[in-house]
Scaffold this motif. Structure first.
Motif, PDB file in Angstrom:
ATOM      1  N   GLN A  16       0.638  -1.177  -0.132  1.00  0.00           N
ATOM      2  CA  GLN A  16      -0.117   0.169   0.349  1.00  0.00           C
ATOM      3  C   GLN A  16       0.717   1.445   0.326  1.00  0.00           C
ATOM      4  N   VAL A  17       2.006   1.319   1.317  1.00  0.00           N
ATOM      5  CA  VAL A  17       3.108   2.644   1.365  1.00  0.00           C
ATOM      6  C   VAL A  17       3.859   2.409  -0.601  1.00  0.00           C
ATOM      7  N   PHE A  18       3.812   1.070  -0.959  1.00  0.00           N
ATOM      8  CA  PHE A  18       4.991   1.376  -2.033  1.00  0.00           C
ATOM      9  C   PHE A  18       3.380   2.162  -3.480  1.00  0.00           C
ATOM     10  N   GLN A  19       2.599   1.251  -3.341  1.00  0.00           N
ATOM     11  CA  GLN A  19       1.935   2.314  -4.043  1.00  0.00           C
ATOM     12  C   GLN A  19       1.770   3.467  -4.224  1.00  0.00           C
ATOM     13  N   ALA A  20       1.477   4.049  -3.142  1.00  0.00           N
ATOM     14  CA  ALA A  20       1.103   5.811  -3.215  1.00  0.00           C
ATOM     15  C   ALA A  20       2.567   5.991  -3.218  1.00  0.00           C
ATOM     16  N   VAL A  21       3.177   6.068  -2.804  1.00  0.00           N
ATOM     17  CA  VAL A  21       4.621   6.409  -3.772  1.00  0.00           C
ATOM     18  C   VAL A  21       4.540   6.276  -4.783  1.00  0.00           C
ATOM     19  N   HIS A  22       4.350   5.083  -5.661  1.00  0.00           N
ATOM     20  CA  HIS A  22       4.879   4.780  -7.189  1.00  0.00           C
ATOM     21  C   HIS A  22       4.244   6.011  -7.378  1.00  0.00           C
ATOM     22  N   GLN A  50      14.682  -4.222   0.678  1.00  0.00           N
ATOM     23  CA  GLN A  50      15.180  -6.283   0.727  1.00  0.00           C
ATOM     24  C   GLN A  50      14.781  -7.511   1.378  1.00  0.00           C
ATOM     25  N   ALA A  51      12.971  -7.127   0.784  1.00  0.00           N
ATOM     26  CA  ALA A  51      12.296  -7.907   0.509  1.00  0.00           C
ATOM     27  C   ALA A  51      12.501  -8.822  -0.798  1.00  0.00           C
ATOM     28  N   LEU A  52      12.101  -7.970  -1.549  1.00  0.00           N
ATOM     29  CA  LEU A  52      12.387  -7.837  -2.790  1.00  0.00           C
ATOM     30  C   LEU A  52      14.629  -7.988  -3.439  1.00  0.00           C
ATOM     31  N   GLY A  53      14.807  -7.429  -2.531  1.00  0.00           N
ATOM     32  CA  GLY A  53      16.101  -7.633  -3.200  1.00  0.00           C
ATOM     33  C   GLY A  53      16.873  -7.063  -3.615  1.00  0.00           C
ATOM     34  N   GLN A  54      16.031  -5.844  -4.547  1.00  0.00           N
ATOM     35  CA  GLN A  54      15.899  -4.732  -5.808  1.00  0.00           C
ATOM     36  C   GLN A  54      15.800  -3.800  -5.066  1.00  0.00           C
ATOM     37  N   PRO A  55      16.676  -2.381  -5.831  1.00  0.00           N
ATOM     38  CA  PRO A  55      15.756  -1.294  -5.266  1.00  0.00           C
ATOM     39  C   PRO A  55      15.012  -0.870  -5.492  1.00  0.00           C
ATOM     40  N   THR A  63      14.430  14.362  -6.453  1.00  0.00           N
ATOM     41  CA  THR A  63      13.876  14.036  -7.658  1.00  0.00           C
ATOM     42  C   THR A  63      13.998  13.039  -7.331  1.00  0.00           C
ATOM     43  N   LEU A  64      12.149  12.320  -7.396  1.00  0.00           N
ATOM     44  CA  LEU A  64      12.847  10.698  -6.663  1.00  0.00           C
ATOM     45  C   LEU A  64      11.948   9.978  -8.401  1.00  0.00           C
ATOM     46  N   HIS A  65      13.596   9.309  -8.818  1.00  0.00           N
ATOM     47  CA  HIS A  65      13.359   8.199 -10.309  1.00  0.00           C
ATOM     48  C   HIS A  65      13.119   6.822  -9.572  1.00  0.00           C
ATOM     49  N   VAL A  66      12.067   6.495 -10.618  1.00  0.00           N
ATOM     50  CA  VAL A  66      11.254   5.079 -10.441  1.00  0.00           C
ATOM     51  C   VAL A  66      12.793   4.358 -11.488  1.00  0.00           C
ATOM     52  N   LEU A  67      12.919   2.924 -10.811  1.00  0.00           N
ATOM     53  CA  LEU A  67      13.678   2.039 -11.276  1.00  0.00           C
ATOM     54  C   LEU A  67      12.582   1.042 -11.417  1.00  0.00           C
ATOM     55  N   PRO A  68      13.364   0.277 -12.830  1.00  0.00           N
ATOM     56  CA  PRO A  68      12.756  -0.260 -13.604  1.00  0.00           C
ATOM     57  C   PRO A  68      11.573  -2.007 -12.442  1.00  0.00           C
ATOM     58  N   THR A  72       7.126  -2.932 -12.109  1.00  0.00           N
ATOM     59  CA  THR A  72       7.184  -4.451 -12.699  1.00  0.00           C
ATOM     60  C   THR A  72       6.050  -4.368 -11.261  1.00  0.00           C
ATOM     61  N   LEU A  73       6.579  -4.320 -10.172  1.00  0.00           N
ATOM     62  CA  LEU A  73       5.982  -4.244  -9.265  1.00  0.00           C
ATOM     63  C   LEU A  73       4.272  -3.387  -8.892  1.00  0.00           C
ATOM     64  N   ALA A  74       4.136  -2.342  -9.630  1.00  0.00           N
ATOM     65  CA  ALA A  74       3.301  -1.442  -9.900  1.00  0.00           C
ATOM     66  C   ALA A  74       2.356  -2.221 -10.404  1.00  0.00           C
ATOM     67  N   LEU A  75       2.260  -3.293 -11.412  1.00  0.00           N
ATOM     68  CA  LEU A  75       1.028  -4.062 -12.038  1.00  0.00           C
ATOM     69  C   LEU A  75       0.617  -5.048 -11.331  1.00  0.00           C
ATOM     70  N   SER A  76       1.870  -5.562 -10.288  1.00  0.00           N
ATOM     71  CA  SER A  76       1.541  -6.588  -9.765  1.00  0.00           C
ATOM     72  C   SER A  76       0.933  -6.438  -8.395  1.00  0.00           C
TER      73      SER A  76
END
Length: 327
Positions: A16-22, A50-55, A63-68, A72-76
């Motif tokens: 939920q937090v990730f979705q809001a930031v994205h 840390q759970a995903l093992g990826q930034p 400026t906040l940049h969205v990484l690949p 991918t996580l946003a769609l899921s």
């Protein structure tokens, strides 16, 4: 068989937090939306990474940049929350009460139609909570791009194959003046004649203003005498006070025209015809509640269109008192 590692390490709160930031492209704006502190949002994103093992995100300056991995996580995440919403609706349907949330954004000119539609929708589905953000067209386009709402209701929708658009109600823009205005004595007033007067306008970014400016540019007419007022209501009052002339949605001035407080000026190429539409990005699947709302609007389009074309009259009761449900 052991459970996948992510199943044991991810939480819905992190998503939920990730979705809001994205969507907000900002930790601070996401924190404000969720009612959290910015350090709390940062901590949730750090645990998720840390759970995903990826930034997921990277700051460059302010400026906040969205990484690949974040895209991918946003769609899921969208599919996960969509399934949860469908589950909630199915369970509510079993109990005989459909509930959920509907988040809408509407351009300010649509305020003349949206409350009527929402009243009928909530009369049918009283347990659905509705949130409506009113903004100008420029802000609506920004919210649409950032997918901040389930649906956007607007006119002058840009041509974009990534948008799903459903026209609902005609939006006629008419030129209005006060009764006995000198322009009414002219045999065939033109937009050039109209533009010689003070023209009351909304701020840049307004859809009505953009429509008028596009026509003026096409006819090579300068709108040199402008007075900016912040709302359609202020413009309407300004015309009645003889501050200037204006172009407004017909529905915004329907009562005043019927009562003789304002007069529609006949101009070539007027009224400007647009349509209010429901819009969402195809990449963002509608929530079950949004799908329900779209189906409800589609099923009642003829009724809505008839109401807004007819002379003003008190609405028949929809049989539901506008009181909160009590347990």
């Amino acid at each position: 068989m052991s459970s996948p590692k992510l199943l044991n390490r991810l939480t819905f709160r992190q998503l939920q937090v990730f979705q809001a930031v994205h969507r907000q492209r900002s930790y601070s704006r996401a924190a404000e939306q969720l009612g959290l502190t910015q350090p709390a949002v940062s901590a949730q994103i750090r645990q998720l990474e840390q759970a995903l093992g990826q930034p997921l995100f990277k700051y460059a300056g302010k400026t906040l940049h969205v990484l690949p991995a974040a895209n991918t996580l946003a769609l899921s995440t969208q599919e996960i929350f969509g399934q949860l919403s469908r589950l909630q609706m199915n369970l509510s349907d079993i109990k005989g009460k459909i509930s959920g949330e509907l988040n809408l954004a509407a351009v300010s000119s649509a305020q003349y139609i949206v409350p009527y539609i929402l009243a009928r929708f909530r009369a049918r589905y009283p347990d659905i909570q509705v949130r409506l953000k009113v903004c100008n067209r420029s802000q609506a386009l920004e919210r649409l791009a950032q997918q901040q709402d389930d649906l956007v209701i607007m006119a002058m929708v840009p041509e974009d194959d990534r948008l799903e658009v459903m026209p609902i109600i005609d939006n006629e823009l008419v030129a209005v003046v006060w009764p006995e205005h000198p322009l009414l004595e002219m045999q065939a007033a033109t937009l050039a004649d109209f533009a010689r007067h003070y023209v009351l306008m909304r701020e840049p970014g307004s859809g009505v203003r953009s429509a008028l400016e596009q026509l003026a540019a096409l006819q090579k007419i300068a709108l040199s005498h402008r007075i900016e007022l912040g709302t359609n209501e202020a413009i309407k009052q300004g015309v009645m006070a003889q501050l200037g002339v204006a172009v407004l949605p017909r529905l915004a001035v329907r009562l005043e025209l019927e009562q003789g407080l304002l007069t529609e000026l006949s101009l070539a190429d007027f009224p400007l015809r647009r349509a209010w539409c429901t819009v969402y990005r195809r990449e963002r699947f509608p929530t079950p509640v949004a799908e329900l709302f779209l189906r409800f609007v589609r099923d009642h389009l003829a009724q809505f269109q008839h109401h807004f074309k007819a002379p003003s009259s008190p609405l028949p009761s929809h049989g539901v008192a506008c009181l909160p449900m009590t347990p």
